[in-house]
Design a protein around this motif. Structure first.
Motif, short mmCIF file in Angstrom:
data_model
loop_
_atom_site.label_atom_id
_atom_site.label_comp_id
_atom_site.label_asym_id
_atom_site.label_seq_id
_atom_site.Cartn_x
_atom_site.Cartn_y
_atom_site.Cartn_z
N UNK A 63 -8.58 23.17 26.60
CA UNK A 63 -7.88 24.29 25.99
C UNK A 63 -8.27 24.31 24.52
N UNK A 64 -8.56 25.48 23.98
CA UNK A 64 -8.98 25.52 22.59
C UNK A 64 -8.62 26.81 21.90
N UNK A 65 -8.60 26.75 20.57
CA UNK A 65 -8.31 27.92 19.77
C UNK A 65 -8.84 27.75 18.35
N UNK A 66 -9.01 28.90 17.68
CA UNK A 66 -9.24 28.89 16.24
C UNK A 66 -8.33 29.95 15.63
N UNK A 67 -8.04 29.77 14.36
CA UNK A 67 -7.22 30.72 13.63
C UNK A 67 -7.71 30.79 12.20
N UNK A 68 -8.14 31.96 11.78
CA UNK A 68 -8.50 32.20 10.38
C UNK A 68 -7.37 32.99 9.74
N UNK A 69 -6.90 32.55 8.60
CA UNK A 69 -5.81 33.25 7.94
C UNK A 69 -6.21 34.69 7.66
N UNK A 100 -7.76 24.82 4.44
CA UNK A 100 -6.93 25.69 3.59
C UNK A 100 -6.79 27.09 4.18
N UNK A 101 -7.82 27.56 4.86
CA UNK A 101 -7.81 28.94 5.33
C UNK A 101 -8.18 29.08 6.81
N UNK A 102 -8.15 27.98 7.54
CA UNK A 102 -8.68 27.98 8.89
C UNK A 102 -8.12 26.80 9.68
N UNK A 130 -20.69 25.55 4.00
CA UNK A 130 -20.83 24.16 4.43
C UNK A 130 -20.27 23.22 3.37
N UNK A 131 -20.60 23.50 2.13
CA UNK A 131 -20.09 22.65 1.05
C UNK A 131 -18.58 22.76 0.97
N UNK A 132 -18.02 23.94 1.23
CA UNK A 132 -16.58 24.14 1.13
C UNK A 132 -15.82 23.68 2.35
N UNK A 133 -16.49 23.45 3.47
CA UNK A 133 -15.80 23.06 4.70
C UNK A 133 -15.09 21.74 4.53
N UNK A 134 -15.75 20.73 4.01
CA UNK A 134 -15.12 19.44 3.80
C UNK A 134 -14.13 19.48 2.64
N UNK A 135 -14.43 20.28 1.62
CA UNK A 135 -13.54 20.37 0.46
C UNK A 135 -12.19 20.96 0.83
N UNK A 136 -12.15 21.89 1.78
CA UNK A 136 -10.91 22.56 2.14
C UNK A 136 -10.12 21.86 3.24
N UNK A 137 -10.57 20.71 3.70
CA UNK A 137 -9.89 20.01 4.78
C UNK A 137 -8.56 19.46 4.28
N UNK A 138 -7.47 19.92 4.91
CA UNK A 138 -6.13 19.45 4.53
C UNK A 138 -5.71 18.26 5.39
#
Length: 159
Positions: free
Chosen positions: A81-87, A125-127, A22-30
């Motif tokens: 329509x929706x999707x997710x992608x994890x590196x 960054x990764x998602x 949770x803490x990293x979710x906002x930090x990794x937002x590009x």
């Protein structure tokens, strides 16, 4: 006594992991985008969006790095329509947590009117997660940040 400490450690580890994610979710937002086309909170589109997020979350737990789906509405304008992608290097548990946290953050209104928007993407960054009232599957994404690969010609190297 030592076995109780190990038992408590295994109980606390998932909670610590979720707090870290949770803490990293906002930090990794590009980058992110939310269209100005808005729906109403209890519309058919919003109900379909919640169903879509449920599908995305359940498929993340099915050990998938990528998943896309469509939730059809009675009216074409209510279809989501929706999707997710994890590196590829993202661990399974982190991918599950990313999908769950991103869908929860969008629906909670943490990003303003994004929860009511008809076209949204979030690039971390990764998602990446995206949904829209228009199909974007098999369509090049020219609007969001993307990672590109450089293909170098290594045939002219000097030894």
């Amino acid at each position: 006594m030592a076995s109780f400490k190990i038992f408590y450690l295994f109980i606390l580890l998932p909670f610590i992991n979720l707090i870290t994610v949770k803490a990293g979710l906002d930090d990794g937002l590009r980058s992110f985008y939310c269209s100005e086309n808005l729906t109403t909170p209890n519309s058919a589109f919003q109900k379909n969006l919640r169903t879509l997020f449920s599908y995305l979350s359940s498929n993340a737990t099915a050990n998938k790095q990528y998943y896309n789906t469509t939730v059809a509405g009675r009216n074409h304008s209510d279809t989501v329509y929706g999707m997710f992608f994890c590196f590829g290097d993202v661990p399974r548990q982190l991918c599950i947590a990313r999908v769950a946290e991103a869908t929860k953050a969008i629906l909670s209104g943490s990003y303003g009117n994004c929860s009511l928007s008809t076209d949204v993407y979030f690039q971390y960054e990764d998602f990446k997660i995206r949904y829209s009232n228009r199909s974007f599957f098999s369509t090049p994404d020219l609007t969001s940040d993307s990672v590109s690969c450089s293909y170098l010609d290594g045939s002219n190297q000097k030894n």
